[in-house]
Design an enzyme around this catalytic site. Structure first.
Site, mmCIF file in Angstrom:
data_model
loop_
_atom_site.group_PDB
_atom_site.id
_atom_site.type_symbol
_atom_site.label_atom_id
_atom_site.label_comp_id
_atom_site.label_asym_id
_atom_site.label_seq_id
_atom_site.Cartn_x
_atom_site.Cartn_y
_atom_site.Cartn_z
ATOM 1 C CG HIS A 16 50.241 33.408 26.335
ATOM 2 N ND1 HIS A 16 51.382 32.681 26.097
ATOM 3 C CD2 HIS A 16 49.211 32.549 26.089
ATOM 4 C CE1 HIS A 16 51.062 31.463 25.725
ATOM 5 N NE2 HIS A 16 49.735 31.345 25.725
ATOM 6 C CG HIS A 18 44.620 30.459 25.122
ATOM 7 N ND1 HIS A 18 44.813 30.290 23.776
ATOM 8 C CD2 HIS A 18 45.854 30.345 25.699
ATOM 9 C CE1 HIS A 18 46.105 30.074 23.543
ATOM 10 N NE2 HIS A 18 46.761 30.104 24.694
ATOM 11 C CG HIS A 196 50.860 29.278 21.610
ATOM 12 N ND1 HIS A 196 50.052 30.340 21.349
ATOM 13 C CD2 HIS A 196 50.473 28.791 22.825
ATOM 14 C CE1 HIS A 196 49.208 30.493 22.365
ATOM 15 N NE2 HIS A 196 49.444 29.570 23.275
ATOM 16 C CD GLU A 199 52.368 25.253 25.497
ATOM 17 O OE1 GLU A 199 51.898 25.329 24.342
ATOM 18 O OE2 GLU A 199 51.650 25.199 26.519
ATOM 19 C CG ASP A 277 48.671 29.328 28.406
ATOM 20 O OD1 ASP A 277 48.110 29.723 27.368
ATOM 21 O OD2 ASP A 277 49.376 28.301 28.430
ATOM 22 C CG ASP A 278 44.622 27.960 28.658
ATOM 23 O OD1 ASP A 278 43.754 28.384 27.874
ATOM 24 O OD2 ASP A 278 45.751 27.566 28.289
HETATM 25 N N1 ADE Z 1 45.306 26.640 23.674
HETATM 26 C C1 ADE Z 1 44.959 27.013 24.913
HETATM 27 N N2 ADE Z 1 46.020 26.950 25.728
HETATM 28 C C2 ADE Z 1 47.083 26.546 24.983
HETATM 29 C C3 ADE Z 1 48.446 26.321 25.254
HETATM 30 N N3 ADE Z 1 48.977 26.475 26.457
HETATM 31 N N4 ADE Z 1 49.219 25.898 24.238
HETATM 32 C C4 ADE Z 1 48.713 25.727 23.021
HETATM 33 N N5 ADE Z 1 47.440 25.928 22.720
HETATM 34 C C5 ADE Z 1 46.616 26.344 23.687
HETATM 35 ZN ZN ZN Z 2 48.705 29.712 25.224
#
Ligand code: ADE
Ligand code: ZN
Length: 342
Positions: A16, A18, A196, A199, A277-278
């Protein structure tokens, strides 16, 4: 060596991630200068001061705005290589990487530029970083299904080397039921399906991702803990849940790391793994996320091995690659000086 320090050596898969969320502030400024783009916050301090989030949308606003610096193939390649280098340092041995094609098209960046730039970096990943990879096209759930279908058809027509599709962006108000045709088409094309769900959105979105979309993996899924029947099903079917602890804290999906449901999910027998994630926005890559939960919950080697094993088994890597990584994982504990399990 303690469990906490050893998480960077733990062989793991990242499922997971991005790629646009790996743009570190320094690289954002470098690419802005290269492309003669004037950012609203053109200094490191100014940019970093924006990294305070109240919810998912407050993050997405900055995440999409910062993508403005990605213009050429080389920009996408540089971003992806920078991620791979950091992932290698975090012990990632296989990475399944999402990108947001619609977000770049909306800015006038051709699909070929985005795909070619990312895949150029991925092509050299195994040789240079020892990381096998797969690419997942994620579709923006706050855009229409027709837009997603159009972009999917274009990706298929250009034979983009994607292994699957995902569903991301603003969750609440954009349920899985909006994307039934998209996921049906992707499945027909032989692609893997992830989404997703849970969340910020309710457990019903996790049910929808499974039953309406046929998702093979759920990204996040933390709100599943609110629904005991869903937990029973997720455990029975061993549905992979790609949990991102530091993301959940920074986006206020949970109040604190100590309040994160990960230990409860493990106790319930769920197939969870830990991801970043990011990472450029949320305080760390895969190793740092594992460090944080190991410290917060006192996880020992058994739990870390379980999380890493789940990540490898839940990946879409070839069977031989999974076996290779699981064998590597089996020798990890000895290398760290941990006592063997009885
Ligand atoms: N795009 C990038 N990070 C995300 C996240 N945590 N949830 C949904 N979309 C995303
Ligand atoms: Zn994500």
């Amino acid at each position: 060596m303690t469990a906490i320090a050893a998480t960077h050596t733990l062989p793991k898969a990242e499922l997971h991630l991005h790629i646009e969320g790996t743009l570190e502030p320094e690289l954002i400024l470098e690419l802005a200068a290269r492309n003669h783009i004037v950012l609203p916050h053109p200094t490191l301090e100014g940019l970093r001061a924006q990294y305070e989030f109240t919810d998912l949308q407050s993050f997405l606003d900055l995440y999409y705005a910062n993508m403005a610096v990605l213009v050429t193939e080389a920009d996408f390649t540089d971003m992806t290589r920078a991620y791979l280098r950091r992932a290698q340092a975090a012990g990632v041995r296989h990475a399944e990487i999402m990108f947001d094609p619609q977000a770049h098209l909306a800015r006038g960046v051709p699909l070929t530029t985005t795909v070619a730039g990312i895949t150029a970096a991925l092509a050299g990943s195994e040789a240079e970083f020892g990381i096998t990879t797969g690419l997942i096209a994620a579709f923006l759930r706050d855009e229409s299904e027709d837009s997603a279908l159009d972009v999917l058809e274009r990706l298929l027509a250009m034979a983009a080397p994607i292994i699957g599709i995902g569903l991301d962006s603003a969750e609440v108000g954009n349920p899985p039921s909006k994307f039934i045709r998209l996921f049906r088409r992707a499945k027909e094309a032989g692609l893997h399906l992830v989404a997703h769900a849970g969340e910020e959105g309710p457990p019903s979105y996790v049910w929808g991702a499974l039953d309406l979309l046929g998702a093979e993996r759920i990204d996040h899924g933390i709100r599943s803990v609110e629904d005991a029947v869903l937990i029973t099903r997720l455990a029975a079917e061993q549905v992979p849940l790609t949990v991102c602890p530091l993301s959940n804290v920074r986006l206020r999906a949970v109040d604190t790391l100590a309040a994160h449901p990960l230990p409860h999910m493990l106790d319930a027998g769920l197939n969870v793994c830990v991801n970043s994630d990011d990472p450029a926005y949320f305080g760390g890559y895969a190793g740092r996320n594992l460090d944080a939960v190991a410290e917060a919950f006192g996880f020992g080697a058994d739990t870390l091995e379980r999380l890493a094993g789940n990540s490898i088994r839940s990946s879409f890597a070839a069977a031989e690659r999974k076996a290779e990584l699981l064998a590597e994982l089996a020798t990890w504990r000895a290398g760290q000086g941990y006592p063997s399990p009885k």
